[in-house]
Design an enzyme around this catalytic site. Sequence first.
Site, PDB file in Angstrom:
ATOM      1  CG  ASP A 107      20.561  55.912 -17.803  1.00  0.00           C
ATOM      2  OD1 ASP A 107      19.973  56.924 -18.229  1.00  0.00           O
ATOM      3  OD2 ASP A 107      21.274  55.938 -16.787  1.00  0.00           O
ATOM      4  CG  HIS A 108      15.050  58.223 -19.927  1.00  0.00           C
ATOM      5  ND1 HIS A 108      15.104  58.136 -18.563  1.00  0.00           N
ATOM      6  CD2 HIS A 108      14.731  59.513 -20.200  1.00  0.00           C
ATOM      7  CE1 HIS A 108      14.821  59.324 -18.033  1.00  0.00           C
ATOM      8  NE2 HIS A 108      14.597  60.185 -19.006  1.00  0.00           N
TER       9      HIS A 108
ATOM     10  CG  HIS B 112      19.129  59.435 -15.430  1.00  0.00           C
ATOM     11  ND1 HIS B 112      18.947  58.272 -16.133  1.00  0.00           N
ATOM     12  CD2 HIS B 112      17.923  59.701 -14.852  1.00  0.00           C
ATOM     13  CE1 HIS B 112      17.694  57.852 -15.975  1.00  0.00           C
ATOM     14  NE2 HIS B 112      17.060  58.706 -15.196  1.00  0.00           N
TER      15      HIS B 112
HETATM   16  C1  BG6 Z   1      13.483  59.349 -14.438  1.00  0.00           C
HETATM   17  C2  BG6 Z   1      13.233  59.611 -12.986  1.00  0.00           C
HETATM   18  O1  BG6 Z   1      14.448  58.362 -14.597  1.00  0.00           O
HETATM   19  O2  BG6 Z   1      13.918  60.548 -15.060  1.00  0.00           O
HETATM   20  C3  BG6 Z   1      12.250  60.743 -12.785  1.00  0.00           C
HETATM   21  O3  BG6 Z   1      12.744  58.436 -12.372  1.00  0.00           O
HETATM   22  C4  BG6 Z   1      12.665  61.962 -13.549  1.00  0.00           C
HETATM   23  O4  BG6 Z   1      12.106  61.042 -11.405  1.00  0.00           O
HETATM   24  C5  BG6 Z   1      12.994  61.611 -14.994  1.00  0.00           C
HETATM   25  O5  BG6 Z   1      11.602  62.902 -13.509  1.00  0.00           O
HETATM   26  C6  BG6 Z   1      13.599  62.802 -15.722  1.00  0.00           C
HETATM   27  O6  BG6 Z   1      13.754  62.479 -17.084  1.00  0.00           O
HETATM   28  P1  BG6 Z   1      13.722  63.600 -18.205  1.00  0.00           P
HETATM   29  O7  BG6 Z   1      13.950  62.868 -19.470  1.00  0.00           O
HETATM   30  O8  BG6 Z   1      12.374  64.249 -18.115  1.00  0.00           O
HETATM   31  O9  BG6 Z   1      14.801  64.589 -17.872  1.00  0.00           O
END
Ligand code: BG6
Length: 478
Positions: free
Chosen positions: A178-179, A241
């Site tokens: 989960d980044h 997230h």
């Molecule tokens: C991803 C989603 O997990 O997170 C995307 O699939 C989204 O739809 C993205 O744009 C947002 O990540 P960040 O790091 O740009 O806030």
Amino acid sequence: MVTEKSAIFIIFGGSGDLAHRKLYPSLFRLYKSGFLKDHFAVIGTARRPWSDDYFRETVITSLKDYFDDDEEIMQGFAKHFFYQSHDVNDSEHYIALKNLAAKLDDQFEAGHNRVYYMAIAPRFFGTVAEHINSEGLKTDGYNRLVIEKPFGRDLDSACELNGNISKAFPENDIYRIDHYLGKKMVQDIPNIRATNAKFEEALNNKYVSNIQVTLAEAIGVEDRGGYYETAGVLRDMVQNHIMQIIGAIASDAPEAKEADVIHKNKCDLFGSLKEMTPEQVDKDFVRGQYDTDKLGNEKAYRQEDKVAEDSNIETYTAGKLEFDSKRWSGVPFYVRSGKRMPGKASRIDIVFNSNVTELGIKANTVVTLLIERTDNHSILINGIDYKESGQDFIKFPEEGDFDNAREAYESLIIDILSGDRVHFTLWDELRSTWKYIDTVEERWADQQPDFPNYISGTMGPDAAEMLLERDGNSWIWD
Ligand code: BG6
């Protein structure tokens, strides 16, 4: 201190977008900082027949979008890259992969360690994991399986997927990405809580009026319409997230820093999510879909590529979550996320009530933790930098450290190579969050929404404002 790591990475989906946009740039940063040096190799796999040279060229071309280093450094890095054409259903291809990995392990002295990285379509996750096991790719070093999202699209499909990969890998070797858990602020929340005793003391239903998590984006679905039609923002951003952010701020502070203890507290928190009746979903969850902008220049969601003209997929949601726990019962957690909102915002707003004066904190103080590094403020108190707020109950533990923060993927790859599972999601956490999300999805599936219902570039449907007004609250970011 930088300790060089050794491993052979096998990247399934090595020619894909994720690999080129996120993985290779992160591996390159790790190479430049010395975490990866001599004892690693990357095998990219995909169906198309490419030569090693061609693959290396594609890697260098994508690096050039992000870095202006000398070509020589990039060439040195690319020498560690190899390509293997691969059909996920063909057992023979796994044998070829195994032999190539063994050869490269000898050549680079990679310590028999393997990182199997699933950067492919989720429908292949189970098949690939099973073949890695059945075709004997595993070595006597470590064998870690990295899984990208989406991890299922509801509880049933997540269970099925988990069942498949668990047959091949023990839970301890599975790293579910989960980044957001790789982002500096999210990782620092436990430190912030541990070093600011008064803040920690105030994090409960005696002192907190409500907590708000906002993940807003200015962009639309761009070229991901096909995927988005199977997801929607509730699955894409909230199930993972937003839930993990809530896990960081609201779970009990762990007595120890071990992954097991941290995860147990998170599981307990998610397990205490208050179940909703269908009628409550109607009351507490709002969904929206973007229309064109005021001037009619931008595409409405239904006009995006690979999106159905009558799509009922939501691109915005706001909801009120509650917990049945000693610590949090009675405190609403308002969450929202949407595409085509007025700007990018990733933040947690903690709104205290007037009891906090007991702790020497001004009544109704709002503490904001900014998750993106879009400006220099990492923590705001009533909208201003904590350093200038005149209140000293909360501060960032490592001053200035934000400037050196790693990219989320870089930090997660170091964790994978170090065997540190703190910043990955466990199956038990996913089970609880999917169960909760399913209640909302099931109710929504029964009703026809009135879409599109918000103009691109605005804050989403009005009902999202009402959700808080009804409780006498209002969104802090507006
Ligand atoms: C991803 C989603 O997990 O997170 C995307 O699939 C989204 O739809 C993205 O744009 C947002 O990540 P960040 O790091 O740009 O806030």
